[in-house]
Scaffold this active site. Sequence first.
Site, mmCIF file in Angstrom:
data_model
loop_
_atom_site.group_PDB
_atom_site.id
_atom_site.type_symbol
_atom_site.label_atom_id
_atom_site.label_comp_id
_atom_site.label_asym_id
_atom_site.label_seq_id
_atom_site.Cartn_x
_atom_site.Cartn_y
_atom_site.Cartn_z
ATOM 1 N N HIS A 1 35.377 32.980 35.764
ATOM 2 C CA HIS A 1 34.218 33.019 34.699
ATOM 3 C C HIS A 1 33.595 34.477 35.078
ATOM 4 C CE1 HIS A 1 31.049 32.702 32.514
ATOM 5 N NE2 HIS A 1 30.231 32.942 33.208
ATOM 6 N N CYS B 1 35.574 28.300 30.735
ATOM 7 C CA CYS B 1 34.471 27.724 29.978
ATOM 8 C C CYS B 1 35.328 27.120 28.448
ATOM 9 C CB CYS B 1 33.461 28.822 29.390
ATOM 10 S SG CYS B 1 32.561 29.192 30.943
ATOM 11 N N ASP C 1 40.439 52.838 47.293
ATOM 12 C CA ASP C 1 39.087 53.662 48.157
ATOM 13 C C ASP C 1 40.126 54.590 49.151
ATOM 14 O OD1 ASP C 1 39.969 51.892 49.807
ATOM 15 O OD2 ASP C 1 37.643 51.354 49.906
ATOM 16 N N CYS D 1 36.397 32.572 28.566
ATOM 17 C CA CYS D 1 37.155 32.595 29.727
ATOM 18 C C CYS D 1 37.956 31.092 29.671
ATOM 19 C CB CYS D 1 36.416 32.954 31.290
ATOM 20 S SG CYS D 1 35.662 31.405 31.805
ATOM 21 N N CYS E 1 31.462 31.508 25.886
ATOM 22 C CA CYS E 1 32.332 32.418 26.668
ATOM 23 C C CYS E 1 33.807 32.204 26.301
ATOM 24 C CB CYS E 1 31.963 32.027 28.407
ATOM 25 S SG CYS E 1 32.899 33.010 29.628
ATOM 26 N N ASP F 1 33.015 49.636 40.013
ATOM 27 C CA ASP F 1 33.654 48.632 40.586
ATOM 28 C C ASP F 1 32.715 47.876 41.591
ATOM 29 O OD1 ASP F 1 33.759 50.948 43.076
ATOM 30 O OD2 ASP F 1 33.864 49.166 43.946
HETATM 31 ZN ZN LIG Z 1 33.314 31.479 31.374
#
Ligand SMILES: [Zn+2]
Lengths: 452, 366
Positions: free
Chosen positions: B310, B278, B60, B275, B273, B235
Amino acid sequence: MSNSNDPAPNGASKPTFTIGTTTPSDATDELCPRLGTLQLPGRRTVETPNFTAVTSRGVIPHLTPEVVSKYTSFSSAYISLEDFLEKKDHAILKMPTTDRPLHAFTSFPTHIPTIVAARRCPSVLAPGGNTAKNISIFTSTGFSTITVPKFAATVAHIRPDIVIPLADLLHISLNPSLKKKVRMADRTESWMDEFLELVNADVRESAGIKVFAPILPIDHATQWAYINHLNEDLSGDLAGLAIYDVNILPDLQLYKNLTSLPKLSLDLPKTPHDVLRQVALGVDLVLASFVNVISDAGIAFSFTLPTDGDIPTDGDAGAIRPLGVDMSETAHATSLEPLLADCVCYTCTKHHRAYVNHLLHAKEMLGWNLLQIHNHHVLSVFFSSIRTAMGRGTFEAAREAFGRAWDVDFPQGMGERPRARGYHFKSEVSQEKYNKPVWKGLEPGQGVMADV
Amino acid sequence: MPVATQASLKGLTYEQLEQTSCRLCLNNTYHLGLKPGQETLDAVGGAHKLQGWDHNILTDSGGFQMVSLLELATITEEGVRFLSPHDGSPMLLTPEHSMSLQNSIGSDIMMQLDDVLVTTSPDAARMRLAMERSVRWLDRCIAAHKKPETQNLFCIIQGGLDLEMRKECCEEMVKRDTPGIAIGGLSGGEAKDDFCRVVETCTALLPDLKPRYVMGIGFPEDLVVSVALGADMFDCVWPTRTARFGAAVTRHGVLNMRNARFAHDFGPVETGCGCNCCLSVDKGGMAVTRAFVHHNSAKETVGAHLLTIHNVYYQLNLMRQIRESIIAQRFPDFIREFFGNLYEDTEDYPTWAVDALRRVNVDLIK
Ligand SMILES: [Zn+2]
Ligand SMILES: [Zn+2]
């Protein structure tokens, strides 16, 4: 995490600790450093001497399990049960799993053995002390107590690889009277018997749990009856010893059934010099809580063991070398050097001093994460060098050279520490505030710098 | 874009950030200007080198943070005046200085210094001044930008909630032909209806082949609706900040892991999920349970790291699903699925979203 190297067969009754070649003579006879291997069912083989990393609430501080798995190589992890006892029905007791609930609940990498004891190390002194039936513990919600049956049932359920049963330790005074010391030994002996009855050989076999008997931090004369009991009656139940004061090691040589057991030191070393002294006394595993403390202080380890006993010639040969470098010093602000020259850890291969310096100044959590990776790595390399020197018969020379070349203590880290929580320590009277007040705007009316 | 304010994303290693599929993250010019400072950035060779990140960085301009963080900041034609949080000495951030800082940072996308007012400001004259000044400052930024061949400067559309003023601003900004265009000033206070009107008004006037970046947006509904209204990039600090307070963003809404009901919940943070927090161990993940996050939330930094992994993955995966559904020509169906997962009943759908989507021919209540 399932990258277990050399998984051992699941025979829990097989000998777990083998003493290898040691110098100058057979380690079972004389007090001397010894090489060995510790094999626990399903876990990576541990070469000893080695160190045990210290967890807080089931995690190595600042390191997610995948980071532990990928970027560290410590031998085993110490987990205190009091970190899971703030509620009567803590989730770890209900975890539906066919694996070990302790590993599963904490997502701890499965190749790393876990060692469980009741208390954190170092532990907070409990004002109430212990009674004949109740052992004081300190949970995240305050002081509480645990009995031998509760401890035994919990351990049998969560299934650590190694358990250190309850010991009547110095939780009130650091210098108790003789009467109290006698009582400590008596209680520990009866708690040990009670524990082994509850978690008997069958339970241990099916749960895959090994027992390391606690040896109290009091003189030999006061606890010889207890140790004799371990030696005469219980040695078949024991897989190791947990030593709370290494000064007792010479006396332990008297007990022939105990000498071949692996010895874990809970006599917390503060420096690598202490580590070398403990190894010289025949300690096989060292609990290295100082790594977490030094990382939080913003210090990067900078020591290596000269395996052949020659002091390295780089730099100023005569100068005393620092054990660690304070990464918060402005001298590192633009340094593109690794934290330690030639270090192959993740931090040093991926980042440089300038970044760690910036992270510490900005109080960004990644700074402590990267220091933990580096410091655990350096200590692993240090132990690997210890074993190499022992194999070559140069350990004493190496230890001596190290003592001459490196400073006696770590530098005082000037950087900000991460925020401490209540269960990390207990504030005592007139102790300096650990958490400094958060930074406020300098000018009246100026906004507080928010964390954006 | 996840926001790595001070050149690090809340305790994650850069490999962990990379594994969330992040290829563009935001650093804040104002913070990097303070720490480590321009001199250090020049000596080290920029922010990529500082943090060991070889993917993209957006910065920014520093102006918005200054105005929002420092009450005493005042804005003149010259720039933003403020007192140094280091020593209280008066400082001035000009368009030229912002460009110089961002050139030192070496960000792949840099933002012009703009005159930011809260959109809810009732002062129309001041709003017009801010909008026109932002155009003048863009010209100064373009003139001061030293590395246009390696760093992309984005303009920022201002004009508050006044759609006519926004149109005027779009027209002026588009003339400057920057590589990308941001819609600024929309971060919170305004009604969601007004927010949508501004986004759709601007996107209607912007060229097709330039990225449109709505600044400071991060709630999942906002992302989905804004894409439907023609926006491309966003963002927000929210997903990572909320992780530190124990909140998990999931397709069924935000779950506060500190709540006692998760103490004995042995499911993953979000079922299905992908990620690393998970995912099951056999798929290379950590198989972390809600109960374990509960156990360490606000107690160990690792509790926050796990939820950060996550939440960042969730946001980036949401955007990936949006892209895939657009390519497969089934974006309206995706939007309906998305709201269907988030709310029990169509009656609970937020009116602003239903209305805004209807204007682009997506009927949520079909
Ligand atoms: Zn996750
Ligand atoms: Zn290193």
